[in-house]
Design a protein around this motif. Sequence first.
Motif, PDB file in Angstrom:
ATOM      1  N   ALA A 238      44.442  52.549  43.645  1.00  0.00           N
ATOM      2  CA  ALA A 238      43.937  51.678  42.587  1.00  0.00           C
ATOM      3  C   ALA A 238      44.459  50.260  42.758  1.00  0.00           C
ATOM      4  CB  ALA A 238      44.335  52.225  41.226  1.00  0.00           C
ATOM      5  N   GLU A 239      45.699  50.132  43.185  1.00  0.00           N
ATOM      6  CA  GLU A 239      46.242  48.796  43.424  1.00  0.00           C
ATOM      7  C   GLU A 239      45.437  48.089  44.506  1.00  0.00           C
ATOM      8  OE1 GLU A 239      50.289  46.656  45.128  1.00  0.00           O
ATOM      9  OE2 GLU A 239      50.245  48.821  44.786  1.00  0.00           O
ATOM     10  N   GLN A 240      45.108  48.831  45.576  1.00  0.00           N
ATOM     11  CA  GLN A 240      44.332  48.240  46.668  1.00  0.00           C
ATOM     12  C   GLN A 240      42.948  47.798  46.188  1.00  0.00           C
ATOM     13  OE1 GLN A 240      45.527  47.722  49.747  1.00  0.00           O
ATOM     14  NE2 GLN A 240      43.618  46.743  50.401  1.00  0.00           N
ATOM     15  N   VAL A 241      42.279  48.664  45.422  1.00  0.00           N
ATOM     16  CA  VAL A 241      40.941  48.345  44.926  1.00  0.00           C
ATOM     17  C   VAL A 241      40.995  47.177  43.947  1.00  0.00           C
ATOM     18  CG1 VAL A 241      38.977  49.206  43.602  1.00  0.00           C
ATOM     19  CG2 VAL A 241      40.081  50.686  45.280  1.00  0.00           C
ATOM     20  N   ALA A 242      41.961  47.207  43.026  1.00  0.00           N
ATOM     21  CA  ALA A 242      42.074  46.144  42.026  1.00  0.00           C
ATOM     22  C   ALA A 242      42.374  44.797  42.668  1.00  0.00           C
ATOM     23  CB  ALA A 242      43.145  46.509  41.004  1.00  0.00           C
ATOM     24  N   VAL A 243      43.247  44.787  43.672  1.00  0.00           N
ATOM     25  CA  VAL A 243      43.555  43.540  44.373  1.00  0.00           C
ATOM     26  C   VAL A 243      42.307  43.003  45.067  1.00  0.00           C
ATOM     27  CG1 VAL A 243      44.824  42.563  46.319  1.00  0.00           C
ATOM     28  CG2 VAL A 243      46.003  44.010  44.675  1.00  0.00           C
ATOM     29  N   GLY A 244      41.512  43.916  45.663  1.00  0.00           N
ATOM     30  CA  GLY A 244      40.270  43.487  46.296  1.00  0.00           C
ATOM     31  C   GLY A 244      39.296  42.882  45.302  1.00  0.00           C
ATOM     32  N   ILE A 245      39.176  43.508  44.129  1.00  0.00           N
ATOM     33  CA  ILE A 245      38.297  42.965  43.087  1.00  0.00           C
ATOM     34  C   ILE A 245      38.806  41.608  42.609  1.00  0.00           C
ATOM     35  CG2 ILE A 245      37.481  43.313  40.722  1.00  0.00           C
ATOM     36  CD1 ILE A 245      37.450  46.292  41.263  1.00  0.00           C
ATOM     37  N   GLU A 246      40.113  41.506  42.423  1.00  0.00           N
ATOM     38  CA  GLU A 246      40.703  40.249  41.960  1.00  0.00           C
ATOM     39  C   GLU A 246      40.434  39.127  42.952  1.00  0.00           C
ATOM     40  OE1 GLU A 246      44.925  39.062  39.891  1.00  0.00           O
ATOM     41  OE2 GLU A 246      44.987  40.238  41.734  1.00  0.00           O
ATOM     42  N   GLU A 247      40.623  39.414  44.239  1.00  0.00           N
ATOM     43  CA  GLU A 247      40.395  38.394  45.264  1.00  0.00           C
ATOM     44  C   GLU A 247      38.911  38.029  45.360  1.00  0.00           C
ATOM     45  OE1 GLU A 247      42.074  40.132  48.726  1.00  0.00           O
ATOM     46  OE2 GLU A 247      44.158  39.671  48.165  1.00  0.00           O
ATOM     47  N   GLY A 248      38.026  39.024  45.207  1.00  0.00           N
ATOM     48  CA  GLY A 248      36.601  38.748  45.240  1.00  0.00           C
ATOM     49  C   GLY A 248      36.153  37.878  44.087  1.00  0.00           C
ATOM     50  N   LEU A 249      36.667  38.169  42.894  1.00  0.00           N
ATOM     51  CA  LEU A 249      36.321  37.353  41.719  1.00  0.00           C
ATOM     52  C   LEU A 249      36.864  35.934  41.849  1.00  0.00           C
ATOM     53  CD1 LEU A 249      36.971  39.960  38.869  1.00  0.00           C
ATOM     54  CD2 LEU A 249      34.752  39.147  39.681  1.00  0.00           C
ATOM     55  N   ALA A 250      38.060  35.818  42.446  1.00  0.00           N
ATOM     56  CA  ALA A 250      38.634  34.487  42.652  1.00  0.00           C
ATOM     57  C   ALA A 250      37.788  33.689  43.641  1.00  0.00           C
ATOM     58  CB  ALA A 250      40.071  34.609  43.147  1.00  0.00           C
ATOM     59  N   ALA A 251      37.287  34.367  44.688  1.00  0.00           N
ATOM     60  CA  ALA A 251      36.441  33.690  45.675  1.00  0.00           C
ATOM     61  C   ALA A 251      35.127  33.224  45.046  1.00  0.00           C
ATOM     62  CB  ALA A 251      36.167  34.617  46.853  1.00  0.00           C
ATOM     63  N   LEU A 252      34.635  33.996  44.077  1.00  0.00           N
ATOM     64  CA  LEU A 252      33.404  33.629  43.381  1.00  0.00           C
ATOM     65  C   LEU A 252      33.650  32.652  42.237  1.00  0.00           C
ATOM     66  CD1 LEU A 252      31.709  37.154  43.192  1.00  0.00           C
ATOM     67  CD2 LEU A 252      31.105  35.265  44.727  1.00  0.00           C
ATOM     68  N   ASP A 253      34.922  32.294  42.029  1.00  0.00           N
ATOM     69  CA  ASP A 253      35.314  31.348  40.985  1.00  0.00           C
ATOM     70  C   ASP A 253      34.926  31.845  39.591  1.00  0.00           C
ATOM     71  OD1 ASP A 253      36.573  29.071  40.070  1.00  0.00           O
ATOM     72  OD2 ASP A 253      34.745  27.850  40.142  1.00  0.00           O
ATOM     73  N   VAL A 254      35.153  33.136  39.339  1.00  0.00           N
ATOM     74  CA  VAL A 254      34.890  33.719  38.027  1.00  0.00           C
ATOM     75  C   VAL A 254      36.101  33.441  37.140  1.00  0.00           C
ATOM     76  CG1 VAL A 254      34.431  35.837  36.745  1.00  0.00           C
ATOM     77  CG2 VAL A 254      33.414  35.500  39.003  1.00  0.00           C
ATOM     78  N   LYS A 255      35.892  32.746  36.033  1.00  0.00           N
ATOM     79  CA  LYS A 255      37.013  32.300  35.204  1.00  0.00           C
ATOM     80  C   LYS A 255      37.723  33.456  34.509  1.00  0.00           C
ATOM     81  CE  LYS A 255      35.071  27.704  34.359  1.00  0.00           C
ATOM     82  NZ  LYS A 255      34.632  26.720  33.348  1.00  0.00           N
ATOM     83  N   GLN A 256      36.961  34.468  34.050  1.00  0.00           N
ATOM     84  CA  GLN A 256      37.563  35.569  33.310  1.00  0.00           C
ATOM     85  C   GLN A 256      37.925  36.732  34.237  1.00  0.00           C
ATOM     86  OE1 GLN A 256      34.516  34.575  33.218  1.00  0.00           O
ATOM     87  NE2 GLN A 256      33.018  36.212  33.014  1.00  0.00           N
ATOM     88  N   SER A 257      38.412  36.417  35.441  1.00  0.00           N
ATOM     89  CA  SER A 257      38.712  37.470  36.414  1.00  0.00           C
ATOM     90  C   SER A 257      39.799  38.420  35.912  1.00  0.00           C
ATOM     91  CB  SER A 257      39.131  36.854  37.757  1.00  0.00           C
ATOM     92  OG  SER A 257      40.279  36.042  37.597  1.00  0.00           O
TER      93      SER A 257
END
Length: 369
Positions: A238-257
């Motif tokens: 879950a840590e691996q998946v969550a970190v991937g989602i967090e990095e993806g949202l940051a790359a997309l510049d999603v403010k409420q990541s």
Amino acid sequence: MISHQMPASSYLVPPAALALAAGVHLFGVPDGQGHAWVTILISTVTLCVLLVTVFVVLEHAEALAFRLGQPYGTLLLTFAVTTVEVSIIVSMMLHGENNPTLARESVFSTVMIVCAGVVGLCLTLGAWQHRQQDLKRQGTSAILSVLTALTVLTLVLPNYTLSTDPGSFSPIQLVFVSLCSVLLYASFVFAQTVRHRDDFLDESTSYSGIHAGKASRTSLYANAILLVIGLVGIVLLAEQVAVGIEEGLAALDVKQSDSIVGAFIATLVLLPEALAAIRAALNNELQRSLNIALGSALATIGLTIPAVGAASLITGRELMLGLSSGDTVLLALVLSISIHSFGTGRTTVLTGMVHLVVFIAFLLLLAVP
């Protein structure tokens, strides 16, 4: 009645999940455009194994819970799932750059998902099948009073303290609130298991440890060991998946990541308890269903806040717990309708629909803040 006969996959999945998690953490995931397909493949396999492991862990937890009987079985499942969430949040807090709001968003999402989504589904589906359902007001009122105190102390009070910036506690305040959280949750567990045990028991349930002697001691030890192995595997995956989602949202510049990642963590770790609660409601065991659902929200706040507070004090990383004004309104709304919903000791489809509407509002504001 829960059977102790499990398929062979239930004994193979937890070690496989732990092995995959260890491999991903040791060797990492390839970076770069040329390895994009490898990254997607590994992420997909990781997510699939993670979801399967969640359901297998639920089987082992329920097998042990059957032996222990109620309410100890419900507490076992709650502790197991909360351990997963605490571990994920703390590990992600310490991952990379400081992420001061992740714990707040995960805890808030847990409360909203449980009190609005899971409870709403339990009440709606249970009443749809049985027309109306009864509960014990004494036990449910006790859960709601502790839940209200914990949420206000940890998620609302930080916005009104003067020693630090709005939304945060000073070290002394954080220690005090953490101790209060542990004390309140420990008092609830004592009341549920010892002092007022009858207030939390569902008289109609056949879920008890009376016939648990049929299970061999060896199989129970196997369930316990595989439960622990599965939980460790879930935490790492879950840590691996969550970190991937967090990095993806940051790359997309999603403010409420942070809100989205927190909701993802809460949804993932609540899956076993949500399914167990819905299953109990469909079996006309509403009190047990509420014990599982609301108990998970209590455990999340009572155990997660002290854990992340300790991590913050030890590492010196900033921790923001105060909710925004919109989230505070949603929290007050879901707690108030919960008090009204369970005040009569009887629930109907209408009761569940009210909770589900609030849950839909939570999802809408998560996507469109």
